[in-house]
Design a protein around this motif. Structure first.
Motif, PDB file in Angstrom:
ATOM      1  N   LEU A 188       0.828  -1.198   0.000  1.00  0.00           N
ATOM      2  CA  LEU A 188       0.000   0.000   0.000  1.00  0.00           C
ATOM      3  C   LEU A 188       0.866   1.252   0.000  1.00  0.00           C
ATOM      4  O   LEU A 188       0.571   2.232  -0.703  1.00  0.00           O
ATOM      5  N   GLY A 189       1.929   1.241   0.772  1.00  0.00           N
ATOM      6  CA  GLY A 189       2.825   2.389   0.811  1.00  0.00           C
ATOM      7  C   GLY A 189       3.478   2.663  -0.531  1.00  0.00           C
ATOM      8  O   GLY A 189       3.654   3.821  -0.921  1.00  0.00           O
ATOM      9  N   ASN A 190       3.833   1.616  -1.252  1.00  0.00           N
ATOM     10  CA  ASN A 190       4.433   1.803  -2.576  1.00  0.00           C
ATOM     11  C   ASN A 190       3.464   2.501  -3.535  1.00  0.00           C
ATOM     12  O   ASN A 190       3.894   3.252  -4.422  1.00  0.00           O
ATOM     13  N   GLU A 191       2.174   2.266  -3.369  1.00  0.00           N
ATOM     14  CA  GLU A 191       1.176   2.944  -4.200  1.00  0.00           C
ATOM     15  C   GLU A 191       1.006   4.404  -3.778  1.00  0.00           C
ATOM     16  O   GLU A 191       0.969   5.312  -4.613  1.00  0.00           O
ATOM     17  N   ILE A 192       0.906   4.626  -2.472  1.00  0.00           N
ATOM     18  CA  ILE A 192       0.632   5.972  -1.964  1.00  0.00           C
ATOM     19  C   ILE A 192       1.803   6.908  -2.202  1.00  0.00           C
ATOM     20  O   ILE A 192       1.614   8.089  -2.538  1.00  0.00           O
ATOM     21  N   TYR A 193       3.020   6.391  -2.038  1.00  0.00           N
ATOM     22  CA  TYR A 193       4.206   7.243  -2.124  1.00  0.00           C
ATOM     23  C   TYR A 193       4.933   7.107  -3.464  1.00  0.00           C
ATOM     24  O   TYR A 193       6.141   7.300  -3.546  1.00  0.00           O
ATOM     25  N   LEU A 194       4.188   6.813  -4.518  1.00  0.00           N
ATOM     26  CA  LEU A 194       4.775   6.657  -5.840  1.00  0.00           C
ATOM     27  C   LEU A 194       5.149   7.993  -6.468  1.00  0.00           C
ATOM     28  O   LEU A 194       6.169   8.133  -7.145  1.00  0.00           O
ATOM     29  N   GLU A 195       4.335   9.018  -6.232  1.00  0.00           N
ATOM     30  CA  GLU A 195       4.495  10.323  -6.878  1.00  0.00           C
ATOM     31  C   GLU A 195       5.669  11.102  -6.276  1.00  0.00           C
ATOM     32  O   GLU A 195       5.936  11.006  -5.077  1.00  0.00           O
ATOM     33  N   ALA A 196       6.339  11.890  -7.101  1.00  0.00           N
ATOM     34  CA  ALA A 196       7.394  12.764  -6.592  1.00  0.00           C
ATOM     35  C   ALA A 196       6.769  13.875  -5.743  1.00  0.00           C
ATOM     36  O   ALA A 196       5.671  14.351  -6.062  1.00  0.00           O
ATOM     37  N   PRO A 197       7.429  14.301  -4.684  1.00  0.00           N
ATOM     38  CA  PRO A 197       6.849  15.325  -3.808  1.00  0.00           C
ATOM     39  C   PRO A 197       6.402  16.589  -4.531  1.00  0.00           C
ATOM     40  O   PRO A 197       5.305  17.100  -4.273  1.00  0.00           O
ATOM     41  N   ARG A 198       7.211  17.116  -5.419  1.00  0.00           N
ATOM     42  CA  ARG A 198       6.830  18.349  -6.120  1.00  0.00           C
ATOM     43  C   ARG A 198       5.610  18.136  -7.002  1.00  0.00           C
ATOM     44  O   ARG A 198       4.772  19.034  -7.139  1.00  0.00           O
ATOM     45  N   ASP A 199       5.511  16.957  -7.596  1.00  0.00           N
ATOM     46  CA  ASP A 199       4.347  16.665  -8.436  1.00  0.00           C
ATOM     47  C   ASP A 199       3.078  16.589  -7.596  1.00  0.00           C
ATOM     48  O   ASP A 199       2.016  17.083  -8.004  1.00  0.00           O
ATOM     49  N   LEU A 200       3.167  15.974  -6.419  1.00  0.00           N
ATOM     50  CA  LEU A 200       2.008  15.907  -5.550  1.00  0.00           C
ATOM     51  C   LEU A 200       1.571  17.301  -5.113  1.00  0.00           C
ATOM     52  O   LEU A 200       0.381  17.624  -5.128  1.00  0.00           O
ATOM     53  N   VAL A 201       2.515  18.147  -4.752  1.00  0.00           N
ATOM     54  CA  VAL A 201       2.177  19.505  -4.325  1.00  0.00           C
ATOM     55  C   VAL A 201       1.516  20.278  -5.462  1.00  0.00           C
ATOM     56  O   VAL A 201       0.510  20.971  -5.264  1.00  0.00           O
ATOM     57  N   ALA A 202       2.051  20.155  -6.671  1.00  0.00           N
ATOM     58  CA  ALA A 202       1.477  20.858  -7.819  1.00  0.00           C
ATOM     59  C   ALA A 202       0.053  20.382  -8.088  1.00  0.00           C
ATOM     60  O   ALA A 202      -0.836  21.190  -8.397  1.00  0.00           O
ATOM     61  N   ARG A 203      -0.170  19.094  -7.954  1.00  0.00           N
ATOM     62  CA  ARG A 203      -1.509  18.548  -8.181  1.00  0.00           C
ATOM     63  C   ARG A 203      -2.482  19.039  -7.112  1.00  0.00           C
ATOM     64  O   ARG A 203      -3.601  19.458  -7.412  1.00  0.00           O
ATOM     65  N   TRP A 204      -2.063  18.997  -5.848  1.00  0.00           N
ATOM     66  CA  TRP A 204      -2.930  19.470  -4.787  1.00  0.00           C
ATOM     67  C   TRP A 204      -3.206  20.971  -4.896  1.00  0.00           C
ATOM     68  O   TRP A 204      -4.290  21.425  -4.550  1.00  0.00           O
ATOM     69  N   GLN A 205      -2.236  21.704  -5.397  1.00  0.00           N
ATOM     70  CA  GLN A 205      -2.470  23.140  -5.578  1.00  0.00           C
ATOM     71  C   GLN A 205      -3.528  23.385  -6.646  1.00  0.00           C
ATOM     72  O   GLN A 205      -4.370  24.282  -6.513  1.00  0.00           O
ATOM     73  N   ARG A 206      -3.519  22.578  -7.698  1.00  0.00           N
ATOM     74  CA  ARG A 206      -4.565  22.705  -8.717  1.00  0.00           C
ATOM     75  C   ARG A 206      -5.935  22.399  -8.111  1.00  0.00           C
ATOM     76  O   ARG A 206      -6.919  23.075  -8.414  1.00  0.00           O
ATOM     77  N   TYR A 207      -6.013  21.364  -7.288  1.00  0.00           N
ATOM     78  CA  TYR A 207      -7.270  21.056  -6.611  1.00  0.00           C
ATOM     79  C   TYR A 207      -7.760  22.279  -5.817  1.00  0.00           C
ATOM     80  O   TYR A 207      -8.925  22.661  -5.877  1.00  0.00           O
ATOM     81  N   TRP A 208      -6.844  22.836  -5.061  1.00  0.00           N
ATOM     82  CA  TRP A 208      -7.170  23.960  -4.155  1.00  0.00           C
ATOM     83  C   TRP A 208      -7.675  25.164  -4.936  1.00  0.00           C
ATOM     84  O   TRP A 208      -8.670  25.797  -4.597  1.00  0.00           O
ATOM     85  N   GLU A 209      -6.967  25.488  -6.041  1.00  0.00           N
ATOM     86  CA  GLU A 209      -7.276  26.700  -6.800  1.00  0.00           C
ATOM     87  C   GLU A 209      -8.538  26.577  -7.630  1.00  0.00           C
ATOM     88  O   GLU A 209      -9.150  27.586  -7.997  1.00  0.00           O
ATOM     89  N   THR A 210      -8.939  25.332  -7.930  1.00  0.00           N
ATOM     90  CA  THR A 210     -10.171  25.150  -8.713  1.00  0.00           C
ATOM     91  C   THR A 210     -11.344  24.693  -7.871  1.00  0.00           C
ATOM     92  O   THR A 210     -12.423  24.424  -8.393  1.00  0.00           O
ATOM     93  N   ALA A 211     -11.137  24.620  -6.544  1.00  0.00           N
ATOM     94  CA  ALA A 211     -12.207  24.143  -5.664  1.00  0.00           C
ATOM     95  C   ALA A 211     -13.366  25.124  -5.639  1.00  0.00           C
ATOM     96  O   ALA A 211     -13.190  26.344  -5.732  1.00  0.00           O
ATOM     97  N   GLU A 212     -14.567  24.574  -5.468  1.00  0.00           N
ATOM     98  CA  GLU A 212     -15.750  25.415  -5.266  1.00  0.00           C
ATOM     99  C   GLU A 212     -15.786  25.849  -3.806  1.00  0.00           C
ATOM    100  O   GLU A 212     -15.743  25.014  -2.901  1.00  0.00           O
ATOM    101  N   VAL A 213     -15.819  27.126  -3.577  1.00  0.00           N
ATOM    102  CA  VAL A 213     -15.803  27.645  -2.196  1.00  0.00           C
ATOM    103  C   VAL A 213     -17.165  28.130  -1.782  1.00  0.00           C
ATOM    104  O   VAL A 213     -18.061  28.282  -2.598  1.00  0.00           O
TER     105      VAL A 213
END
Length: 298
Positions: A273-298
């Motif tokens: 399970l850890g190999n699946e969760i931690y597959l992404e590079a840290p910077r890529d995960l942050v960039a993806r989460w930032q897109r989620y945040w910026e396009t979220a409905e508030v």
């Protein structure tokens, strides 16, 4: 009063969630004596949630992070004594559910009775627990009074980005160490970083509820596996330190065999399970989460 940060005003949200967690910790510590063991358990969970929130804004907090994180760490340690024996009994019951036929034997039932007596004694004999609870409530009140002065000046997701990246990267690093050396200590260190990432995922769930909830569920499963494995490691240590608690040598050997078997099962599942969760590079995960945040409905 959920453990969530909504995207509209992250600075205000961080302060709000911090106050809510402190209030809930104080509430948990203020229960009647008969409910004190569970109250302490719930309060220590709130401490961990608070520390994960602090790590999320570690960079903007600067020196305040060290002070508040140490305060919460010390409070958790001061209250840990009253919980440990109860956790051991819960670990026994989980192992019993995996091997019901074996644990139905008279010798194993006797061991459980001794562990139960130990847990009851631990709840009743925790040294100066009333005083430690009173001190904890006082420290939590002081911590709450400091929240408005936290230096949270960044805007938008920038307030959180460095904390997300560091926590996730730390989890990646600890997983890499586990792959090389799956010792009890290293598995426990990885578990702590998994829990931080889980808490932070929960905090940011409103940015994209479906995907973030799926990740949160996976992280919860991983944290539980590593937690149950750690509890069994503690049982093995207790068995070495206090052999009579676990019966004669034959019983101890049989118990150790099923502990080793169960720990192997859980560690294999945790690594997969850890190999699946931690597959992404840290910077890529942050960039993806930032897109989620910026396009979220508030």
């Amino acid at each position: 009063m959920g453990y969530k940060l909504r995207p509209q005003d992250p600075v205000a949200e961080v302060r709000k969630v911090a106050r809510q967690r402190i209030d809930k910790a104080i509430e948990a510590l203020s229960v009647p004596a008969a409910e004190r063991a569970e109250g302490v358990h719930q309060a220590r969970k709130r401490f961990k949630e608070l520390r994960a929130l602090l790590r999320l804004v570690r960079k903007p907090l600067g020196a305040e992070f060290k002070r508040e994180n140490q305060r919460l760490r010390d409070l958790g340690r001061a209250l840990a004594e009253s919980r440990d024996a109860t956790a051991m009994l819960e670990s026994w019951d989980l192992l019993s559910a995996r091997f019901p036929k074996l644990f139905a034997e008279a010798g194993f039932k006797q061991i459980r009775r001794r562990l139960q007596a130990r847990a009851r004694q631990g709840e009743g004999d925790a040294t100066n627990l009333d005083a430690r609870i009173a001190q904890a409530i006082n420290e939590l009140s002081n911590a709450s009074a400091c929240i408005d002065s936290w230096p949270l000046s960044a805007e938008g997701f920038e307030l959180l980005a460095a904390g997300v990246e560091r926590t996730y990267a730390d989890g990646c690093a600890e997983l890499a160490k586990v792959r090389l050396e799956p010792s009890d200590e290293q598995l426990h260190e990885w578990r702590k970083r998994v829990k931080d990432h889980w808490y932070q995922t929960r905090l940011l769930t409103p940015s994209w509820p479906t995907l973030m909830q799926l990740r949160s569920d996976s992280l919860k499963r991983l944290a539980d596996l590593l937690g149950d494995d750690h509890d069994l490691a503690m049982m093995q240590q207790l068995m070495q330190a206090q052999p009579p608690l676990f019966g004669d040598q034959s019983l101890r050997e049989r118990l150790d065999r099923v502990i080793v078997q169960r720990r192997g099962e859980m560690q294999r599942e945790a690594l997969a399970l850890g190999n699946e969760i931690y597959l992404e590079a840290p910077r890529d995960l942050v960039a993806r989460w930032q897109r989620y945040w910026e396009t979220a409905e508030v």
